[in-house]
Design an enzyme around this catalytic site. Structure first.
Site, PDB file in Angstrom:
ATOM      1  N   ASN A  17      -7.080   8.241 -24.144  1.00 59.25           N
ATOM      2  CA  ASN A  17      -7.216   6.783 -24.184  1.00 59.25           C
ATOM      3  C   ASN A  17      -8.502   6.458 -24.938  1.00 59.25           C
ATOM      4  O   ASN A  17      -9.589   6.674 -24.429  1.00 59.25           O
ATOM      5  CB  ASN A  17      -7.282   6.279 -22.730  1.00 59.25           C
ATOM      6  N   LYS A  19      -9.609   3.575 -25.796  1.00 56.86           N
ATOM      7  CA  LYS A  19     -10.230   2.293 -25.381  1.00 56.86           C
ATOM      8  C   LYS A  19     -10.665   1.519 -26.637  1.00 56.86           C
ATOM      9  O   LYS A  19      -9.930   1.503 -27.612  1.00 56.86           O
ATOM     10  CB  LYS A  19     -11.389   2.563 -24.424  1.00 56.86           C
ATOM     11  N   HIS A 109      -4.733   0.000 -16.322  1.00 56.35           N
ATOM     12  CA  HIS A 109      -5.997   0.751 -16.339  1.00 56.35           C
ATOM     13  C   HIS A 109      -7.035  -0.042 -15.537  1.00 56.35           C
ATOM     14  O   HIS A 109      -7.056  -1.268 -15.574  1.00 56.35           O
ATOM     15  CB  HIS A 109      -6.460   0.958 -17.786  1.00 56.35           C
ATOM     16  N   GLU A 111      -9.999  -0.677 -16.056  1.00 55.26           N
ATOM     17  CA  GLU A 111     -10.812  -1.610 -16.848  1.00 55.26           C
ATOM     18  C   GLU A 111     -10.067  -2.922 -17.061  1.00 55.26           C
ATOM     19  O   GLU A 111     -10.682  -3.984 -17.105  1.00 55.26           O
ATOM     20  CB  GLU A 111     -11.215  -0.952 -18.183  1.00 55.26           C
ATOM     21  N   GLU A 181      -6.599   7.608 -11.431  1.00 60.25           N
ATOM     22  CA  GLU A 181      -7.929   7.573 -12.023  1.00 60.25           C
ATOM     23  C   GLU A 181      -8.897   6.922 -11.037  1.00 60.25           C
ATOM     24  O   GLU A 181      -9.009   5.684 -10.998  1.00 60.25           O
ATOM     25  CB  GLU A 181      -7.905   6.744 -13.310  1.00 60.25           C
ATOM     26  N   GLY A 187     -15.741   7.519 -16.859  1.00 64.97           N
ATOM     27  CA  GLY A 187     -16.906   7.346 -17.726  1.00 64.97           C
ATOM     28  C   GLY A 187     -18.230   7.607 -17.038  1.00 64.97           C
ATOM     29  O   GLY A 187     -19.286   7.237 -17.544  1.00 64.97           O
ATOM     30  N   SER A 228     -13.518  11.362 -16.395  1.00 63.84           N
ATOM     31  CA  SER A 228     -14.520  12.332 -16.849  1.00 63.84           C
ATOM     32  C   SER A 228     -13.961  13.739 -17.072  1.00 63.84           C
ATOM     33  O   SER A 228     -14.657  14.719 -16.838  1.00 63.84           O
ATOM     34  CB  SER A 228     -15.706  12.373 -15.872  1.00 63.84           C
TER      35      SER A 228
HETATM   36  P1  PGA Z   1     -13.183   9.030 -19.113  1.00 66.66           P
HETATM   37  O1  PGA Z   1     -12.093   7.860 -19.092  1.00 66.66           O
HETATM   38  O2  PGA Z   1     -12.485  10.304 -19.426  1.00 66.66           O
HETATM   39  O3  PGA Z   1     -14.150   8.623 -20.209  1.00 66.66           O
HETATM   40  O4  PGA Z   1     -13.844   9.050 -17.790  1.00 66.66           O
HETATM   41  C1  PGA Z   1     -10.839   8.076 -18.508  1.00 66.66           C
HETATM   42  C2  PGA Z   1     -10.028   6.813 -18.592  1.00 66.66           C
HETATM   43  O5  PGA Z   1     -10.553   5.726 -18.405  1.00 66.66           O
HETATM   44  O6  PGA Z   1      -8.796   6.874 -18.864  1.00 66.66           O
END
Ligand code: PGA
Length: 308
Positions: A17, A19, A109, A111, A181, A187, A228
């Protein structure tokens, strides 16, 4: 407790992803070229590899399709509009994504849920929009750190799964993937430890069993881990029986890291379908197998004289 882990074979999925990254199409092009080269080498190596899905930002979808052509990497949209068409400035519809060659859609997601106030009802509408447009839908779920700390992870994930799947039939579940997640791991560099992820995945599978009893859906649906994930953590997390793949954010922006994640080492990937041996082959390894030869038309003659 029902354990689903070892039952059905579920082909692993590694998804990336991007983003709101990278900042320019030039940077995207460089990463995609490297990723395509790595992927070709991996595919030509003859190894069993996972299904790979990339979710680039909308403007880079055509570039990604062009540069990854000839590889098995599939492309998906990171979100979609709740509307089909019309006066909705800035929105992107599922039909637009499908017409660009996307086969996948990411929804829910964290976010989108936290920064853009997306509700469970909206997530569910997007699931249906995606399915109706012929897209395979990856639904993200996950608890916050506070919820995790007070042992609410299972309850939160159960609610999110049930609301996201409202009205989705057992047949449609063939096109659904769930991505667990934990919000606190996204992140942040804090990877959820593998046994904890396994427990949550197994709990999600129990919810699927409750929603779709006696259908095999719980055993067949792929549940991915996200948060992560790096080349350093992938092999450990993929050893868990209910972890069927990963959704990668940051590390998917670096082609070499993402390719290493795709090339994770797991006993899951060395399974190849059983092959029927012809009589000559059976005889030649009879000492090991302790079996009698079975004639097969591929042997060409029967019985092979020199074997009598
Ligand atoms: P990340 O993001 O691997 O940077 O933690 C995962 C995600 O949000 O899908």
């Amino acid at each position: 407790m029902v354990c689903y882990g070892g039952g059905e074979y579920r082909r692993p999925v590694v998804s990336g992803n991007w983003k709101l990254n990278p900042m320019t199409s030039g940077e995207a092009k460089e990463t995609l070229k490297l990723l395509a080269a790595n992927q070709r080498a991996l595919e030509e190596s003859g190894k069993d590899i996972p299904e790979v899905i990339l979710f680039p930002p909308y403007p880079f979808i055509p570039l990604a399709s062009e540069l990854l052509e000839g590889t098995t990497v599939a492309i998906g949209g990171q979100d979609c509009s709740l509307h089909d068409k019309g006066a909705f400035t800035g929105e992107v519809s599922v039909s637009q994504l499908a017409s660009l060659g996307c086969n996948h859609l990411l929804v829910g997601h964290s976010e989108r849920r936290t920064l853009f106030d997306e509700t469970d009802v909206e997530v569910n509408k997007k699931v249906h929009l995606g399915l109706n447009a012929g897209l395979r839908v990856m639904i993200c779920i996950g608890e916050t750190e506070d919820e995790f700390n007070v042992n609410l992870a299972d309850a939160v994930n159960e609610i999110q799964v049930k609301k996201a799947l409202a009205g989705v039939t057992a047949a449609q579940m063939e096109d659904i993937t769930i991505a667990y997640e934990p919000v606190w791991a996204i992140g942040t560099g804090k990877v959820c430890d593998a046994p904890t992820a396994q427990e949550v995945h197994s709990a999600v599978r129990r919810v699927l069993d409750e929603l779709y009893p006696n259908t095999g859906v719980a055993g067949r649906t792929r549940i991915l881990y996200g948060g992560s994930v790096t080349p350093e953590s992938i092999d450990v997390i993929m050893r868990e029986p209910d972890v069927d793949g990963v959704l990668v954010g940051g590390a998917s922006l670096m082609a070499d890291k993402f390719s290493r994640i795709i090339d994770f080492s797991s006993p899951l990937l060395v399974r190849s379908p059983p092959r029927v041996l012809v009589a000559k082959e059976v005889v030649s390894c009879r000492d090991t197998l302790d079996e009698s030869p079975i004639w097969d038309p591929r042997d060409g003659f029967f019985p092979p004289k020199h074997l009598l």
